[in-house]
Design an enzyme around this catalytic site. Structure first.
Site, mmCIF file in Angstrom:
data_model
loop_
_atom_site.group_PDB
_atom_site.id
_atom_site.type_symbol
_atom_site.label_atom_id
_atom_site.label_comp_id
_atom_site.label_asym_id
_atom_site.label_seq_id
_atom_site.Cartn_x
_atom_site.Cartn_y
_atom_site.Cartn_z
ATOM 1 N N SER A 1 -3.568 -0.140 17.610
ATOM 2 C CA SER A 1 -3.884 1.154 17.638
ATOM 3 C C SER A 1 -3.737 1.742 19.254
ATOM 4 C CB SER A 1 -5.312 1.556 17.312
ATOM 5 O OG SER A 1 -5.574 2.613 17.408
ATOM 6 N N GLY A 2 -2.885 2.740 19.528
ATOM 7 C CA GLY A 2 -2.431 3.262 20.750
ATOM 8 C C GLY A 2 -1.264 2.783 21.488
ATOM 9 N N ASN B 1 -7.220 5.524 21.125
ATOM 10 C CA ASN B 1 -6.019 6.508 20.878
ATOM 11 C C ASN B 1 -6.631 7.807 20.690
ATOM 12 O OD1 ASN B 1 -4.129 7.892 20.628
ATOM 13 N ND2 ASN B 1 -2.961 6.537 19.326
ATOM 14 N N SER C 1 -5.089 8.983 16.942
ATOM 15 C CA SER C 1 -4.924 7.988 16.464
ATOM 16 C C SER C 1 -4.596 8.150 14.626
ATOM 17 C CB SER C 1 -6.053 7.007 16.483
ATOM 18 O OG SER C 1 -6.033 5.847 15.598
ATOM 19 N N GLY D 1 -2.253 0.343 13.494
ATOM 20 C CA GLY D 1 -2.107 -0.882 14.038
ATOM 21 C C GLY D 1 -3.393 -1.857 13.946
ATOM 22 N N GLU E 1 -6.718 -3.495 14.233
ATOM 23 C CA GLU E 1 -7.834 -2.711 14.977
ATOM 24 C C GLU E 1 -9.019 -3.888 14.974
ATOM 25 O OE1 GLU E 1 -9.043 0.669 12.733
ATOM 26 O OE2 GLU E 1 -7.406 1.854 13.994
HETATM 27 N N1 LIG Z 1 7.209 6.609 24.664
HETATM 28 C C1 LIG Z 1 6.079 7.363 25.089
HETATM 29 N N2 LIG Z 1 6.269 8.143 25.974
HETATM 30 C C2 LIG Z 1 5.230 8.621 26.737
HETATM 31 N N3 LIG Z 1 3.655 8.583 26.103
HETATM 32 C C3 LIG Z 1 3.599 7.737 25.114
HETATM 33 C C4 LIG Z 1 4.637 6.999 24.399
HETATM 34 N N4 LIG Z 1 4.152 6.137 23.366
HETATM 35 C C5 LIG Z 1 2.842 6.547 23.376
HETATM 36 N N5 LIG Z 1 2.490 7.257 24.454
HETATM 37 C C6 LIG Z 1 1.277 7.878 24.528
HETATM 38 O O1 LIG Z 1 0.226 6.824 23.946
HETATM 39 C C7 LIG Z 1 -0.565 7.583 22.913
HETATM 40 C C8 LIG Z 1 -0.609 6.917 21.767
HETATM 41 O O2 LIG Z 1 0.291 6.691 20.887
HETATM 42 P P1 LIG Z 1 0.358 6.508 19.432
HETATM 43 O O3 LIG Z 1 2.093 6.615 18.996
HETATM 44 O O4 LIG Z 1 -0.446 7.774 18.891
HETATM 45 O O5 LIG Z 1 -0.095 5.046 19.019
HETATM 46 P P2 LIG Z 1 -0.286 4.582 17.722
HETATM 47 O O6 LIG Z 1 0.240 5.422 16.667
HETATM 48 O O7 LIG Z 1 0.319 3.360 17.961
HETATM 49 O O8 LIG Z 1 -1.782 4.330 17.390
HETATM 50 C C9 LIG Z 1 0.167 8.914 22.580
HETATM 51 O O9 LIG Z 1 -0.613 10.013 22.314
HETATM 52 C C10 LIG Z 1 0.859 9.349 23.943
HETATM 53 O O10 LIG Z 1 0.193 9.851 24.659
HETATM 54 MG MG LIG Z 2 -0.316 6.303 15.159
#
Ligand SMILES: Nc1ncnc2c1ncn2[C@@H]1O[C@H](COP(=O)(O)OP(=O)(O)O)[C@@H](O)[C@H]1O
Ligand SMILES: [Mg+2]
Length: 1107
Positions: free
Chosen positions: A110-111, A160, A163, A390, A392
């Site tokens: 996650s995150g 996150n 999330s 993801g 957790e």
């Molecule tokens: N390629 C990227 N460039 C910039 N920031 C990113 C990128 N990927 C993730 N982030 C940052 O990380 C945070 C969490 O990503 P997210 O995709 O929501 O995580 P997940 O879906 O894996 O839980 C996003 O809100 C963003 O701020």
């Molecule tokens: Mg996500």
């Protein structure tokens, strides 16, 4: 000229290594160091073969611009530095050109950046696929489904801020050209427990906060909501506001996105109404109430909230209230109703809220699918993007984490299967021998959870369905019995003695060693959450709602469709949907993005090595590299390989004519690379060791430098030579030009010298001739001058003679004329007269005067005496005549006017004239009297019988008969009296009786006095010593003062031949008996109206105030 294409490669300007397969030596430390080095240089993507590792940068990098999209478009995977776009491009082109359905599997904690990665993939594909209005609309709808789903399905967690609390798999569908047609979204298990309770430091789903912050006052009123978060029990307060998230702005984005995706206004409103209802449900509270029969019963504390919910949803309040206090169990034909105690009532409330929300979410997904589904039935190519929650590990892990982690286990499983399968298949395709490699296969963990007979999920279902008392504890006991011996299951109470003394493992928990680490699960809530029980009374109440959306969310509430079978449990539902997903994924060509989280602080620039190490371990990335390298670390198609290294061998440089494969063979032989270091596949060369590749790269670099020097040398030589040749050529040109110039100059000099000499000679010759000519000319001139003088003298003599002759002739003529004149005058003098001029003058004057009069006759003005017109004067000398004429004319017409009068009128005018002479410009009252005709006898004594006696007493002609005010001599008050003037007398009589009060002969009247002002007061002075004067003079006031005074004057004059003295003064004396009293007129104020008032001040003074 065709543009020269620059061949680039992943191997150019690498930071660390771009592909982990090339890492040398390969171990955990070098792996992490390589990632870190790249991360520090903003290279967040690294390959393992075709798998992309993405490290979350936690800040925006300038690597997703449209220019970058263009860079990666239609380029080979290894041509540019690693990027998620390269993977997206590869997948898209493989789909479009080779007709292979694709799936993009994004995994990580996650995150770690999964959701962001999925969005990047989608936006890349949207950017490179077909264009056009229709296609753009499809794209826009696909992209805009994200904000809607994120608002309802994402929340802030400790890991996150955004999330995803649901799993999402989206199929994007394309036609044969690669244009997008539409899509289908599947959602997996929304974490609905979050609706009613959130762990510390976390929030409820975004939409609640967005609605309260972003909705207009009007909308809030409509939804019966208040803006204050603290008003709602379901919203945790400790982190209601998140840094960097603008809920209000996001609300607008979501509303806008809903519109683009195709939600009608009323649909969007219905959705918000359901959200409001869920929020408000949390505020319903219960209190205990005991009944006589001892059963516990609950009651709603404050019915206001309930009332508002019912108004919002259109449910009968009594129905919902009953559903919160009773539970009806139906079995076969029987129906049993039991009351709910407080705890059960709260449970029912929360269950309703959770169900309402999660069903709304599923409805949203279906609604979006309806909008974005492909409109045609043609065969579609599909690209699936999987962004699932993801792995957790929280402090308290419950059923949801168990399910999420199970899903991740399955994904890992499919990753292992597919990568290995793919690798094996490639070797078979390329006809290369395959050697087996060891790796951890997590199939055993999947089995622990999903095994149909003794898997944990099966146990849980069994517990849920078992009759008798079922609790979380009995479930744990069962697990302890069945799973005790499993390697990956740990529990304190299991028969296995290993954990009897493990204090980190509480009694109410069990622990599973997942592929990604050990996770401790709290068993509490497992049974309830798996059952996911919503009392039938509640679903029936919901079905009765007049709110169409809510009604449609609870179809099982329809009594007609009552189903006594238990619905499938949450666990089994999830298991089934995961199984379908896995099956689906297996049919597609997989592309992997493995997301890694560099730190737990959501901060940029921090790379926590131990955290990364942990993820690398459980993601099995090292194994991934090893598998990839087990056979051969590097592979490349023959053509690019030859293109890259052909400069290393004389035969292949600069051009190899023949098949690429034999070129590579020749090349490798020449370079003496050991035979076991490489292998020839059908279309690719396989290099076993990265070392070999690097050696090749080094050699290439060396050779490139040599080649560069060579090119430089040749170029310099060429440049010098061409320069020299150019100089030589120039020198000849310059010399030729110079010579020409010099010759030209010399010639010009000679030419000009010749000209000078020539001109001197010619000058000299000319001057000689000129001298001669001048001499001749002077001789000629002298002769002419002498002749001229001679002629002149002769001419003057002749002229003098002629003049003399003419003068004589003139004198003769003049003398003759005088003589003639004299003779004529003498003869005619007798005919002239002396006074002719005077006569002419008089005649003329007469004519003028005659003309003047004739003209005047025609210009005469009218006969009206007041007509002021008079023609202008025609001649100045007639000025006085003209004026006189005007005067005469005026007098004449006045006379004409007067001649028309009767005798009576004449009299009146005479009187008026008299009055004018007496009072004009002397008394202010006069002008107002001019318009009044003098009537004299105002009082008609003859006709009034009342005055018969009075009439009889008077024999003379009455001149004036009028009522006047007689001023009382003593106090200044007035009494009405009849004033009578006859030819000889002045009489005063009583107005009522007509009795004569006084009689004064006109001879006794000496004087009349009055003021100069606008009042009607007048005094009549009597002759001293006369009989009438015994009481004193009279003081009257009358409206017809001017008339009376005039008539008195005229009568006196005609009778006594004496002029009556009329005194006009603002202060005069009157004789009252013995006293002389002064009558004084003063300017009074307006207080008493416009009537003058009279007041006796003292013995000597009587004051009249005139307004
Ligand atoms: N390629 C990227 N460039 C910039 N920031 C990113 C990128 N990927 C993730 N982030 C940052 O990380 C945070 C969490 O990503 P997210 O995709 O929501 O995580 P997940 O879906 O894996 O839980 C996003 O809100 C963003 O701020
Ligand atoms: Mg996500």
């Amino acid at each position: 000229m065709a543009k020269m294409e620059v061949k680039t490669s992943l191997l150019d300007n690498m930071i660390g290594v771009g592909d982990m397969v090339l890492l040398e030596p390969l171990n955990e430390e070098t792996f992490i160091n390589n990632l870190k080095k790249r991360f520090d240089h903003n290279e967040i993507y690294t390959y393992i073969g075709s798998v992309v590792i993405s490290v979350n940068p936690y800040r925006s990098l300038p690597i997703y611009s449209p220019e970058k999209v263009e860079d990666y478009r239609n380029r080979n995977f290894y041509e540019l530095s690693p990027h998620i776009f390269a993977l997206s491009d590869e997948a898209y082109r493989s789909l479009r050109d080779q007709d292979k359905d694709q799936c993009i599997l994004i995994t990580g904690e996650s995150g770690a950046g999964k959701t962001e990665a999925s969005k990047l993939v989608m936006s890349y594909v949207a950017a490179v696929c077909g264009k056009g209005a229709e296609v753009n609309q499809v794209k826009e709808q696909l992209l805009q489904s994200n904000p809607v789903l994120e608002a309802f399905g994402n929340a802030k967690t400790v890991r996150n801020d955004n999330s995803s609390r649901f799993g999402k798999y989206m199929d994007i569908e394309f036609d044969f050209k690669g244009d997008p047609l539409g899509g289908v979204i599947s959602n997996y298990l929304l974490e609905k427990s979050r609706v009613v309770k959130q762990p510390r430091g976390e929030r409820n789903f975004h939409v609640f906060y967005q609605l309260l912050s972003g909705a207009s006052e009007e909308l809030l009123n409509k939804l019966k909501l208040e803006r204050d978060f603290s008003r709602y029990n379901y919203l945790s307060l400790d982190s209601a506001r998140v840094n960097g998230i603008d809920d209000a702005a996001n609300f607008r984005t979501v509303r806008n996105a809903m519109q683009i995706v195709g939600f009608m206004d009323h649909e969007a409103e219905s959705v918000l109404e359901v959200v409001a209802a869920v929020l408000k449900l949390g505020n319903i509270e219960f209190k205990p109430e005991s009944r006589v029969n001892g059963l516990d019963e609950s009651k709603i504390k404050d019915k206001n909230e309930l009332k508002e919910i019912c108004e919002l949803t259109g449910i009968d309040q009594s129905v919902l209230e009953r559903a919160f206090s009773f539970r009806t169990v139906e079995a076969k034909q029987e129906k049993v109703s039991t009351t709910l105690n407080v705890a059960q009532a709260y449970y029912a409330r929360d269950a309703l809220a959770k169900n309402l929300y999660s069903r709304l979410f599923s409805w949203l997904v279906n609604r979006i699918n309806e909008s974005i589904k492909a409109q045609t039935k043609v065969r579609k190519k599909v690209m699936g993007v999987l962004d699932i929650y993801g792995f957790e590990i929280f402090e308290d892990n419950s059923f949801e984490q168990f399910i999420i982690n199970y899903c991740n286990e399955k994904l890992q499983q499919i990753f292992i299967e597919l990568t290995l399968k793919e690798e094996q298949e490639e070797y078979i395709r390329e006809d290369i021998e395959w050697t087996h490699i060891e790796y951890f296969n997590n199939a055993i963990i999947c089995d622990l959870i999903e095994n149909n007979t003794n898997g944990i999920l099966a146990m849980l279902d069994e517990e849920c369905l078992r009759p008798g008392t079922v609790t979380d504890e009995t479930f744990l006991e069962k697990l302890n019995q069945v799973c005790a011996t499993h390697q990956h299951f740990e529990s304190r109470m299991s028969k296995c003695s290993r954990f009897l003394n493990d204090t980190s493992l509480p009694h109410s928990c069990f622990r599973i060693q997942h592929y990604a680490g050990k996770v401790l699960y709290q068993v509490e809530g497992f049974v309830d959450k798996n059952n996911d029980l919503l009392y039938r009374d509640l679903s029936q109440a919901m079905w009765k709602a007049s709110h169409t959306l809510i009604k449609s969310l609870f179809p099982e509430g329809n009594p007609a469709k009552i189903n006594l079978k238990r619905p499938p449990t949450a666990g089994s539902q999830f298991k089934a949907s995961v199984a379908t997903l896995m099956k689906n994924l297996q049919t597609k060509n997989p592309n992997y993005i493995r997301c890694i989280k560099p730190n737990d602080k959501k901060a940029a620039h921090i790379f926590n090595e131990s955290l990364v190490c942990h993820q690398i371990r459980y993601l099995g990335l090292l194994e991934n590299v090893r598998v990839r390298r087990a056979g051969y670390a590097f592979r490349q198609a023959y053509e690019p390989c030859l293109e890259r290294y052909k400069m290393l061998c004389k035969q292949t440089w600069p051009h190899w004519k023949g098949p690429a494969r034999s070129g590579v063979e020749v090349l490798f032989n020449e370079l003496e690379i050991p035979v076991d270091e490489y292998s020839f596949g059908r279309s690719k060369i396989f290099i076993r060791n990265p070392r070999t590749l690097f050696k090749l790269e080094d050699l290439r670099k060396q050779r490139l430098e040599d080649l560069a020097t060579l090119i430089q040398k040749i170029y310099r030589g060429w440049k010098c030579r061409t320069h020299f040749l150019l100089m030589k050529k120039s020198q000849i040109v310059i010399a030729a030009w110079y010579r020409r110039f010099a010759q030209q100059k010399k010639y010009q000099q000679t030419k000009s010298s010749a000209l000078v000499i020539q001109s001197y000679i010619r000058g000299w010759k000319a001057r000689k001739i000129l001298r001669e000519l001048k001499h001749q000319k002077r001789c000629k001139e002298a002769a002419t001058t002498i002749a001229a003088y001679w002629h002149g003298t002769q001419a003057r003599r002749e002229l003098k003679r002629l003049k003399e002759e003419a003068r004589r002739k003139h004198a003769v003529a003049v003398i003759w004329a005088y003589w003639l004149g004299l003779k004529v005058r003498r003869e005619y003098r007798k005919f002239f007269r002396a006074n002719a001029g005077k006569k002419i003058y008089e005649f003329t004057l007469q004519r003028i005067i005659q003309k003047y009069f004739l003209e005047m006759k025609n210009k005469m003005p009218s006969l009206s005496p007041i007509d002021k017109n008079w023609p202008s004067r025609p001649y100045l000398f007639l000025d006085s005549t003209h004026k006189e004429l005007k005067r005469i004319f005026h007098l004449w017409r006045c006379k004409k006017y007067r001649d028309q009068f009767t005798d009576q009128q004449k009299l009146i005018y005479e009187e008026k004239l008299e009055a004018s002479e007496l009072f004009k410009d002397k008394k202010a009252l006069y002008p107002s009297s001019v318009g009044q005709p003098f009537q004299g006898a105002y009082l008609e004594i003859n006709k009034n019988p009342k005055y018969k006696k009075l009439k009889d007493a008077i024999e003379e002609k009455i001149i004036i008969a009028e009522v006047v005010n007689k001023i009382n001599r003593a106090n200044g008050k007035s009494t009405s009296r009849i004033f009578l003037l006859t030819n000889n007398n002045l009489l005063l009589a009583d107005q009522k009786s007509g009795q004569i009060k006084s009689e004064v002969p006109l001879v006794d009247v000496t004087k009349v006095s009055m003021s100069s002002q606008n009042d009607g007061f007048f005094a009549v002075h009597l002759k001293e010593g006369s009989e009438a004067a015994s009481k004193g003079d009279f003081l009257f006031s009358s409206d017809h003062l001017i008339e009376m005074a005039t008539k008195l004057y005229r009568t006196t004059l005609s009778q006594t031949k004496q002029k009556l003295n009329i005194e006009i003064s603002d202060e005069f004396l009157v004789q009252f008996r013995q006293d002389k009293v002064c009558v004084k007129f003063i300017q009074g104020n307006q207080k008493n109206g416009s009537v003058p008032t009279c007041k006796r001040k003292n013995n000597r003074l009587l004051e009249v105030a005139v307004p």
